[in-house]
Enzyme design. Structure first.
Site, PDB file in Angstrom:
ATOM      1  N   ASP A  94       6.146  -1.333  -5.903  1.00 38.41           N
ATOM      2  CA  ASP A  94       4.615  -1.975  -5.700  1.00 38.41           C
ATOM      3  C   ASP A  94       3.493  -2.141  -6.359  1.00 38.41           C
ATOM      4  OD1 ASP A  94       3.196  -3.624  -3.781  1.00 38.41           O
ATOM      5  OD2 ASP A  94       4.209  -2.821  -1.949  1.00 38.41           O
TER       6      ASP A  94
HETATM    7  C1  NOJ Z   1       1.057  -4.343  -2.578  1.00 37.02           C
HETATM    8  C2  NOJ Z   1       2.217  -5.042  -0.866  1.00 37.02           C
HETATM    9  O1  NOJ Z   1       2.156  -3.854  -0.527  1.00 37.02           O
HETATM   10  C3  NOJ Z   1       3.302  -6.125  -1.742  1.00 37.02           C
HETATM   11  O2  NOJ Z   1       3.544  -6.376  -0.166  1.00 37.02           O
HETATM   12  C4  NOJ Z   1       2.740  -6.996  -2.204  1.00 37.02           C
HETATM   13  O3  NOJ Z   1       3.861  -8.211  -2.572  1.00 37.02           O
HETATM   14  C5  NOJ Z   1       2.016  -6.574  -3.494  1.00 37.02           C
HETATM   15  N1  NOJ Z   1       1.445  -5.654  -3.374  1.00 37.02           N
HETATM   16  C6  NOJ Z   1       2.083  -7.953  -3.818  1.00 37.02           C
HETATM   17  O4  NOJ Z   1       0.461  -8.687  -3.686  1.00 37.02           O
END
Ligand code: NOJ
Length: 762
Positions: free
Chosen positions: A302
């Site tokens: 993430d």
């Molecule tokens: C953080 C989030 O937790 C995740 O779900 C998302 O896909 C990413 N950022 C990218 O935006």
């Protein structure tokens, strides 16, 4: 085409694409597993890998953000220099055909090997046509609908240069304080697994990786692996401390279902799981995902998940963090720049093997081949396709139906709803959400346009055009404030009407990532408005827009009807008006328990019994597992939802009172529409394993069927009980079924104890 021999000369003359384009297309096999083992693809991957420097390999493992819709801390390094050196494997947040093309051209034409970039984006509940937020849509219990909306989202995104979405989110959620409950499918592993499969197949065009090269599909990414939804106290990014027993039985099944459905990528979660952050968790990323589950795609972190290993307190610095991540089994660093900065040195120092790097790069390149990016890096870049695909009228129609299918009727005293268009009636339209179009898309609205979404007011005006119903309007309050004048005006408007329709709820920023609450009631300003309206004595129907289950105890006790509409997206107003007018008979069923108050959280139907289970019918018996100041039961249970008609599920029969090991049982039941309108209900099968080597939940959903019935019609539903359905992870984490007694219920929600039967597994 024949495979051309690769030489340095051809590399310099035409870049790696000349080699790749010369490869023959993948042969034969139909299943993604065998496709991913295709020697031809492997050969292609190996031939590219053989050309790459260590730095270029690490570049493939690095994802950069185009600094657009940034959802986390921004890395100071601009990725442009990396892009020009061929050190960018993936870019996210770059959207639109011209925007994506600009970067792809640099990667393909200006870099040494010309390896195409994979462009990703958060296409969570639609790209431009925004569908109901995922938790809402899950309330339809309609797998075909969910597959269809994911497929439309994929088609729109792939027409605009995006080939990878960071969805579906399949985290089991038992705590409505957590803002991210809106992104998933709720609290149940069985339903959550079925929805995970439907969404993966919708995005990817089936469970066959061959569809991934089509121009109307995207690579899916199941997230957030693992147990992100178990964050303590409903606070985002927080610790998940849960037993292996709960992890395997309650939290892991939907991720596994997504892997089995052929999902091509997995996102590691931010949280720690039992002491080890997922991003550094070898047990999860390698032992479970690769060895036990046979996952063949690639794993991305993430956003800055690797950098965060330092504040987690498991890595000394970012270099150490990158080593932990890659050695755990992470293939790609999302925006953290840790791989690109440190991995080369770590390999030179022997802290990371080059074989580990090759392994990760292989996973990524293989998918790039499968997606067809090497065949044509511009395949998903076509302005005309974008123009002709995005927001097609038929997509808008599906969105409208999805809204109607997702709303849940929670209360409907004296059949206040529907408001029949042909019956003369004066209706006062009141509330902060009545004319709102900005919040209705909810969080994660892709490229959706908040100004374009249809407010409830607009939808009502359209649907009731020329009808016998007359509307008046007063705002009454904003989401957070009111004035004596605004309340007085609303009350005066209500007094001149026959009934009041109030639209209240949440700002879209109150749910989603990093948006958690400790108080999940309607805000005080809204409750004051409701209390004042109550004083008028007029019947009140409340429409609740929210990104989570709210605590609606006061509302349940004081208003006549409640329609939970969540954040329904682009076509909000039309779809809700279809339900309010009775054109669509509501059939949504809750996928998360609604608590009475925040103190009951976490609350979920498939809980354990305890040694002193309280009897909700005799709440005064002391020394049992209960509260002194609140009932034990939820306000609305999992699986619950009303209709404008009534249904009965009767005459359930088990094919036998015993089941042999490896055998099967069939349960049949009759479901009847006992009211005067056509409608749909969801027949739900629950099972309890009475005695286990580990304690078993008081009830578990093990089957469901959404049945459409004409008024007065009866149909027979049938469920098959297999041994697999009765199995669970025991204390040794082996999936077993254990002989003994099982209780079965066939009903319409998790607290419905109708049709109780039992059988024995021999
Ligand atoms: C953080 C989030 O937790 C995740 O779900 C998302 O896909 C990413 N950022 C990218 O935006």
């Amino acid at each position: 085409m024949k495979l051309k021999k690769y030489t340095t000369k051809t590399l310099l003359a035409g870049g790696v694409l000349s080699l790749v384009l010369a490869c023959s297309s993948p042969s034969g096999s139909s299943k993604w597993q065998s496709f991913s083992g295709d020697k031809n693809i492997e050969r292609k991957v190996d031939s590219v890998l053989a050309l790459m420097t260590l730095e270029e390999k690490i570049g493939q493992m690095s994802q950069f953000s185009a600094n657009w819709d940034v959802t986390g801390p921004v890395m100071p390094d601009d990725f442009q220099p990396y892009l020009e050196k061929g050190l960018v494997g993936s870019v996210f947040n770059a959207v639109t055909v011209p925007g994506v093309r600009k970067m792809q051209e640099i990667a393909v034409k200006k870099t040494r090997l010309g390896i195409p970039i994979l462009f990703g984006y958060d296409v969570i509940h639609g790209y431009k046509t925004i569908f109901p937020m995922p938790l809402a849509e899950a309330c339809s219990w309609d797998l075909e609908l969910m597959k269809k909306t994911a497929a439309i989202a994929a088609e729109e995104a792939a027409a605009d240069g995006i080939k990878w979405t960071f969805a579906p989110m399949v985290d089991i959620t038992r705590d409505p304080r957590w803002g991210r409950v809106m992104e998933g499918a709720g609290e149940d592993p069985f339903l959550g697994s079925a929805i995970a499969k439907a969404r993966v197949e919708g995005f990817q065009g089936g469970s066959d990786w061959h569809s991934l090269s089509k121009t109307n599909t995207v690579l899916a990414c199941v997230k957030h692996f693992a147990a992100y939804g178990a964050s303590e106290s409903g606070r985002d990014y927080n610790t998940a401390e849960l037993s292996q027993h709960t992890l395997w039985n309650a939290y892991l099944p939907p991720y596994k279902a997504a892997i089995d459905a052929g999902v091509g990528s997995v996102m590691a979660s931010f949280n720690e799981v039992n002491g080890i952050p997922a991003t550094a968790n070898k047990y999860l990323m390698t032992d479970v995902l690769r060895r036990q589950w046979g996952f063949k795609g690639f794993v991305v972190t993430d956003y800055t998940g690797i950098n965060e290993l330092v504040p987690h307190g498991i890595a000394e610095d970012e270099k150490h963090a990158a080593e932990l991540a890659v050695n755990a089994g992470i293939d790609m660093d999302m925006t953290g720049s840790t791989f690109i900065k440190y991995l080369k040195k770590s390999v030179e120092e022997g802290k990371v093997s080059e074989a580990a790097i090759d392994n990760a790069v292989r996973h990524i390149l293989e998918l790039k081949f499968v997606l067809g990016l090497f065949d044509d890096p511009y395949k998903f870049l076509d302005e005309n396709r974008a123009k002709n695909t995005i927001q097609k009228p038929e997509f808008m129609q599906v969105a409208r139906e999805a809204v109607a299918g997702s709303v849940v009727l929670l209360k409907n005293q004296n059949q206040l709803l529907p408001i029949e268009p042909q019956t003369p009636k004066k209706v006062a339209l009141i509330g902060a959400m009545m004319k709102d179009s900005i919040n209705v898309n909810g969080e994660w609205q892709g490229r959706g346009d908040r100004n374009q979404s249809v407010s409830l007011y607009k939808g009502l005006k359209e649907v009731y055009k020329g009808s016998a119903v007359q509307f008046s309007y007063a705002e009454g309050c904003t989401l957070t404030s009111n004035t004596p004048e605004s309340i007085a005006k609303a009350v005066a408007t209500a007094k001149t009407a026959d009934m009041v329709l109030v639209a209240l709820g949440e700002d879209f920023n109150w749910s989603g990532e990093a948006a958690c609450l400790t108080d999940i009631r309607l805000k005080e300003a809204q409750r004051q408005l409701l209390a004042a309206l109550k004083q008028t004595g007029k019947p009140i129907a409340l429409v609740v827009f929210s990104g989570r289950p709210l605590a609606l105890s006061w509302e349940d006790a004081n208003v006549d009807a409640i329609l939970q509409v969540w954040f329904p997206g682009t076509q909000s107003g039309y779809g809700i008006a279809d339900v309010l007018s009775g054109a669509y008979n509501p059939s949504g069923r809750l996928v998360m328990t609604f608590p009475r108050n925040v103190g009951q959280i976490p609350i979920y139907y498939n809980q354990k019994a305890t040694g002193r289970p309280a009897d909700p019918a005799n709440p005064d018996v002391d020394y049992h597992s209960k509260y002194e100041d609140s009932p034990l039961t939820p306000l609305y249970p999992f699986g619950y939802g009303l209709s404008y008609t009534t249904f009965a599920v009767k005459n359930a029969k088990l094919s036998s009172p015993t089941m042999a090991k490896g055998g099967k049982l069939t349960i049949t039941a009759e479901v009847s529409n006992t009211g005067k309108r056509d409608g749909a209900t969801v027949v739900q099968l629950y099972i309890r394993d009475r005695v286990g080597s580990v304690t078993r939940p008081v009830k578990e959903l093990k089957g469901f069927e959404r049945v459409v019935l004409k008024a007065g019609e009866t149909k027979t539903v049938s469920f098959e009980i297999t041994e697999e359905l009765l199995s669970f992870y025991n204390a040794e984490l082996k999936k077993v079924s254990e002989p003994g007694k099982f209780t079965v219920w066939v009903g319409q929600h998790s607290a419905d104890n109708s049709n109780e039967m039992s059988f024995e597994l021999k």
